[in-house]
Design a protein around this motif. Sequence first.
Motif, PDB file in Angstrom:
ATOM      1  N   ALA A 151     -12.299   0.873   0.886  1.00 37.00           N
ATOM      2  CA  ALA A 151     -11.832   2.061   0.161  1.00 37.00           C
ATOM      3  C   ALA A 151     -10.875   2.807   1.085  1.00 37.00           C
ATOM      4  CB  ALA A 151     -13.002   2.954  -0.241  1.00 37.00           C
ATOM      5  N   ILE A 152      -9.797   3.352   0.524  1.00 38.92           N
ATOM      6  CA  ILE A 152      -8.778   4.031   1.324  1.00 38.92           C
ATOM      7  C   ILE A 152      -9.263   5.422   1.721  1.00 38.92           C
ATOM      8  CG2 ILE A 152      -6.455   5.023   1.268  1.00 38.92           C
ATOM      9  CD1 ILE A 152      -5.619   2.705  -0.509  1.00 38.92           C
ATOM     10  N   ILE A 153      -9.079   5.759   3.004  1.00 38.73           N
ATOM     11  CA  ILE A 153      -9.347   7.105   3.520  1.00 38.73           C
ATOM     12  C   ILE A 153      -8.015   7.836   3.575  1.00 38.73           C
ATOM     13  CG2 ILE A 153     -10.252   8.442   5.451  1.00 38.73           C
ATOM     14  CD1 ILE A 153     -11.884   6.004   6.280  1.00 38.73           C
ATOM     15  N   ASP A 154      -7.875   8.909   2.845  1.00 41.11           N
ATOM     16  CA  ASP A 154      -6.574   9.575   2.700  1.00 41.11           C
ATOM     17  C   ASP A 154      -5.976   9.986   4.044  1.00 41.11           C
ATOM     18  OD1 ASP A 154      -6.621   9.252  -0.017  1.00 41.11           O
ATOM     19  OD2 ASP A 154      -7.505  11.216  -0.428  1.00 41.11           O
ATOM     20  N   PHE A 155      -6.779  10.614   4.915  1.00 40.17           N
ATOM     21  CA  PHE A 155      -6.240  11.090   6.191  1.00 40.17           C
ATOM     22  C   PHE A 155      -5.699   9.924   7.018  1.00 40.17           C
ATOM     23  CE2 PHE A 155      -7.034  11.637  10.774  1.00 40.17           C
ATOM     24  CZ  PHE A 155      -6.143  12.673  11.034  1.00 40.17           C
ATOM     25  N   GLU A 156      -6.483   8.865   7.102  1.00 41.45           N
ATOM     26  CA  GLU A 156      -6.048   7.714   7.893  1.00 41.45           C
ATOM     27  C   GLU A 156      -4.859   7.013   7.239  1.00 41.45           C
ATOM     28  OE1 GLU A 156      -9.165   5.037   8.911  1.00 41.45           O
ATOM     29  OE2 GLU A 156     -10.365   6.541   9.945  1.00 41.45           O
ATOM     30  N   ALA A 157      -4.841   6.978   5.916  1.00 40.21           N
ATOM     31  CA  ALA A 157      -3.710   6.367   5.213  1.00 40.21           C
ATOM     32  C   ALA A 157      -2.424   7.132   5.504  1.00 40.21           C
ATOM     33  CB  ALA A 157      -3.982   6.336   3.710  1.00 40.21           C
ATOM     34  N   ASN A 158      -2.518   8.459   5.558  1.00 40.06           N
ATOM     35  CA  ASN A 158      -1.355   9.277   5.902  1.00 40.06           C
ATOM     36  C   ASN A 158      -0.893   8.981   7.330  1.00 40.06           C
ATOM     37  OD1 ASN A 158      -1.327  10.529   3.395  1.00 40.06           O
ATOM     38  ND2 ASN A 158      -2.642  12.217   4.062  1.00 40.06           N
ATOM     39  N   LEU A 159      -1.850   8.735   8.232  1.00 34.72           N
ATOM     40  CA  LEU A 159      -1.502   8.408   9.612  1.00 34.72           C
ATOM     41  C   LEU A 159      -0.796   7.053   9.681  1.00 34.72           C
ATOM     42  CD1 LEU A 159      -1.537   8.970  12.624  1.00 34.72           C
ATOM     43  CD2 LEU A 159      -3.890   8.080  12.704  1.00 34.72           C
TER      44      LEU A 159
END
Length: 313
Positions: free
Chosen positions: A192-200
């Motif tokens: 599942a995608i983690i938004d904060f890490e995906a932004n990083l």
Amino acid sequence: MTEVPEVGESHRGEAGISADSPSNLDAAIYARTSSGSQRFGYSIDEQVQRCWQQCESADWNVQYVFSDEAESGRDTDRPQFQKLVTRAEEELIDVVVFWKLDRFCRSLADLVRIEEHLGDFDVALQSVTEYIDTTSAVGRFNFRNLASAAELESDLTSQRVKMGMHGLAKDHRWPNEIPPLGYEKTESGRLAIIDFEANLVTRIFRIYLEEHSMPQVAFLLNEAGLSTKEGNDWCRQSINTVLSNELYVGEYALAGYEEYVGEYRILSDELFDAVETVRYRFQNSAEEMNPDRKHSKSERILSEYKQAVRGDE
């Protein structure tokens, strides 16, 4: 206790001794007990005595006796066993004699690996109770057959593991507990995608397009107080791991199984392809250190040196 034959009794031609085994070899005896093994008559003394008889029957000179008491055979990290290997590497012995395979190492696969290493120093192996003998042509032939069986066992195990991985891949599950930056592993094993890490992740790709330097990207992230998924500082290798991961455009691959999984996509194809083009363009050229990063590194080294000097005063 098991009855022990008189010392000097001939055993040539029985298990462990081939008729064409050479004489006048320098031998080392190895014995081992694990917890509770003495209940079955395999004491250190008895193992050594049986091995000594074997050496006398073969007209070999016993130079060393190594014994590990209450040590597991799970691996070779045993004090006396390591001393034995050292003596072999120093070419002080010609053959290692042991009572039984399970006293020497855990499995046939381990034996094959150890034999290969000792063979580099012309050191042979011989078991008192089994037909394991690499001192003779016939013994080496038999051992190669055993080695082939061990290789087959290893291949079958690898195949079973691969089949298990293939099963994971078909369900798009992740094989370990630490997924790539940008994802978390759910109870089902899928990602599942983690938004904060995906932004990083997106930020790392965009910075690289501006800087054209992995070390510089790592420097900027560290200066900003951002760490890797494991909590470590960024470096060229960890940046490269992110930039080369096709999972970010939904390309899932595991154990030879490949499939597009749209729900795993974080980046657009355009951004990923642009970075890939730059990476391949600069992969064979040296990346010069940015002056600001060079200055920061110099200051850090100087600070560490001053602290060390103060500590010595």
